[in-house]
Design a protein around this motif. Sequence first.
Motif, PDB file in Angstrom:
ATOM      1  N   UNK A   1       0.889  -1.047  -0.021  1.00  0.00           N
ATOM      2  CA  UNK A   1       0.032  -0.021   0.091  1.00  0.00           C
ATOM      3  C   UNK A   1       0.927   1.175  -0.058  1.00  0.00           C
ATOM      4  N   UNK A   2       0.707   2.325  -0.979  1.00  0.00           N
ATOM      5  CA  UNK A   2       1.216   3.386  -0.649  1.00  0.00           C
ATOM      6  C   UNK A   2       0.593   4.441  -0.048  1.00  0.00           C
ATOM      7  N   UNK A   3       1.146   4.788   1.102  1.00  0.00           N
ATOM      8  CA  UNK A   3       0.589   5.833   2.039  1.00  0.00           C
ATOM      9  C   UNK A   3       1.412   7.124   2.016  1.00  0.00           C
ATOM     10  N   UNK A   4       0.634   8.110   1.924  1.00  0.00           N
ATOM     11  CA  UNK A   4       1.243   9.600   1.977  1.00  0.00           C
ATOM     12  C   UNK A   4       0.585  10.027   3.375  1.00  0.00           C
ATOM     13  N   UNK A   5       1.620  10.651   4.019  1.00  0.00           N
ATOM     14  CA  UNK A   5       1.238  11.171   5.267  1.00  0.00           C
ATOM     15  C   UNK A   5       1.604  12.920   5.358  1.00  0.00           C
ATOM     16  N   UNK A   6       1.016  13.497   6.244  1.00  0.00           N
ATOM     17  CA  UNK A   6       1.201  15.006   6.358  1.00  0.00           C
ATOM     18  C   UNK A   6       2.244  14.926   7.764  1.00  0.00           C
ATOM     19  N   UNK A   7       3.083  15.677   7.555  1.00  0.00           N
ATOM     20  CA  UNK A   7       4.447  15.837   8.440  1.00  0.00           C
ATOM     21  C   UNK A   7       3.827  16.292   9.633  1.00  0.00           C
ATOM     22  N   UNK A   8       3.231  17.320   9.707  1.00  0.00           N
ATOM     23  CA  UNK A   8       2.740  18.082  10.870  1.00  0.00           C
ATOM     24  C   UNK A   8       1.595  17.126  11.820  1.00  0.00           C
ATOM     25  N   UNK A   9       0.634  16.781  10.892  1.00  0.00           N
ATOM     26  CA  UNK A   9      -0.410  15.891  11.522  1.00  0.00           C
ATOM     27  C   UNK A   9      -0.241  14.549  11.695  1.00  0.00           C
ATOM     28  N   UNK A  10       0.887  13.911  11.444  1.00  0.00           N
ATOM     29  CA  UNK A  10       0.972  12.500  11.733  1.00  0.00           C
ATOM     30  C   UNK A  10       2.595  11.936  12.022  1.00  0.00           C
ATOM     31  N   UNK A  11       3.459  12.117  11.066  1.00  0.00           N
ATOM     32  CA  UNK A  11       4.793  11.479  11.067  1.00  0.00           C
ATOM     33  C   UNK A  11       5.362  12.316  12.255  1.00  0.00           C
ATOM     34  N   UNK A  12       5.437  13.543  12.275  1.00  0.00           N
ATOM     35  CA  UNK A  12       5.995  14.765  13.053  1.00  0.00           C
ATOM     36  C   UNK A  12       5.423  14.246  14.302  1.00  0.00           C
ATOM     37  N   UNK A  13       4.126  14.059  14.649  1.00  0.00           N
ATOM     38  CA  UNK A  13       3.463  13.957  16.187  1.00  0.00           C
ATOM     39  C   UNK A  13       3.867  12.590  16.675  1.00  0.00           C
ATOM     40  N   UNK A  14       4.099  11.462  15.638  1.00  0.00           N
ATOM     41  CA  UNK A  14       4.651  10.169  16.276  1.00  0.00           C
ATOM     42  C   UNK A  14       5.971  10.261  16.780  1.00  0.00           C
ATOM     43  N   UNK A  15       6.909  10.910  16.047  1.00  0.00           N
ATOM     44  CA  UNK A  15       8.187  11.235  16.671  1.00  0.00           C
ATOM     45  C   UNK A  15       8.228  11.976  17.801  1.00  0.00           C
ATOM     46  N   UNK A  16       7.398  13.119  17.806  1.00  0.00           N
ATOM     47  CA  UNK A  16       7.397  13.728  19.179  1.00  0.00           C
ATOM     48  C   UNK A  16       6.865  12.970  20.199  1.00  0.00           C
ATOM     49  N   UNK A  17       5.929  11.762  20.179  1.00  0.00           N
ATOM     50  CA  UNK A  17       5.379  11.293  21.252  1.00  0.00           C
ATOM     51  C   UNK A  17       6.410  10.000  21.720  1.00  0.00           C
ATOM     52  N   UNK A  18       7.193   9.808  20.966  1.00  0.00           N
ATOM     53  CA  UNK A  18       8.150   8.840  21.239  1.00  0.00           C
ATOM     54  C   UNK A  18       9.432   9.757  21.942  1.00  0.00           C
ATOM     55  N   UNK A  19       9.298  10.731  21.932  1.00  0.00           N
ATOM     56  CA  UNK A  19      10.384  11.783  22.601  1.00  0.00           C
ATOM     57  C   UNK A  19      11.632  11.539  22.283  1.00  0.00           C
ATOM     58  N   UNK A  20      11.938  11.149  21.233  1.00  0.00           N
ATOM     59  CA  UNK A  20      13.406  11.038  20.609  1.00  0.00           C
ATOM     60  C   UNK A  20      13.735   9.810  20.864  1.00  0.00           C
ATOM     61  N   UNK A  21      13.127   8.708  21.415  1.00  0.00           N
ATOM     62  CA  UNK A  21      13.437   7.386  21.558  1.00  0.00           C
ATOM     63  C   UNK A  21      13.221   6.794  20.386  1.00  0.00           C
ATOM     64  N   UNK A  22      13.417   5.383  20.413  1.00  0.00           N
ATOM     65  CA  UNK A  22      13.478   4.373  19.243  1.00  0.00           C
ATOM     66  C   UNK A  22      11.796   4.401  18.999  1.00  0.00           C
ATOM     67  N   UNK A  23      11.638   4.057  17.592  1.00  0.00           N
ATOM     68  CA  UNK A  23      10.330   3.815  17.090  1.00  0.00           C
ATOM     69  C   UNK A  23       9.939   2.222  17.287  1.00  0.00           C
ATOM     70  N   UNK A  24       9.983   1.790  18.559  1.00  0.00           N
ATOM     71  CA  UNK A  24       9.888   0.380  18.814  1.00  0.00           C
ATOM     72  C   UNK A  24       8.573   0.257  19.428  1.00  0.00           C
ATOM     73  N   UNK A  25       7.871  -0.939  19.355  1.00  0.00           N
ATOM     74  CA  UNK A  25       6.558  -1.170  20.196  1.00  0.00           C
ATOM     75  C   UNK A  25       5.832  -0.171  19.769  1.00  0.00           C
ATOM     76  N   UNK A  26       5.482   0.329  18.582  1.00  0.00           N
ATOM     77  CA  UNK A  26       4.385   1.418  18.361  1.00  0.00           C
ATOM     78  C   UNK A  26       3.059   0.676  17.923  1.00  0.00           C
TER      79      UNK A  26
END
Length: 162
Positions: free
Chosen positions: A101-126
């Motif tokens: 599946x090709x997925x397009x995300x908006x940085x501000x509303x999705x990928x950026x929020x994901x990164x900020x929620x893990x607080x600079x940690x690894x993107x494990x066990x999401x």
Amino acid sequence: MPKMPLLRPTAALATLLAFAACTGLGDLQTPQLEVLGVQMLSTDMFAQRFVVRMHVQNPNDIELPVKGIDYTLLLMGDLFAEGKTDEPFILPALGEAEFDMTVTTNFVSSFGRLISRVGGGKLENIDYELAGTLLVDKGMVRKIPFNKRGTLDFTRAMEKAK
């Protein structure tokens, strides 16, 4: 007037055949979907494009010709992506298939929020939730809803997809 009596049995037969077709496919079990991998295709400050590799298992004893999928993908409870795939594939009876599946995300509303929620940690066990509808072309069945929750090691999934 002589055509009316013939019309009634024909209509009754057509109705019975339609009900038979419905009951023959009415006990479909929901195919099981799982995220296998994620690969970033492109990124800029406004949007990112990913390919999400999916695995789907058919618990039914009939083949399902899938025309596409309407989906919503949540990561950690936040909307990550939604859309529709139009890539058809055949899901064999009691079998499995993989598709992208090709997925397009908006940085501000999705990928950026994901990164900020893990607080600079690894993107494990999401935690993820993939919900939507398989669009099929089988008799009178046209849509099969699904909902899959799980956890994804985003970093490992991105490595796997390469």
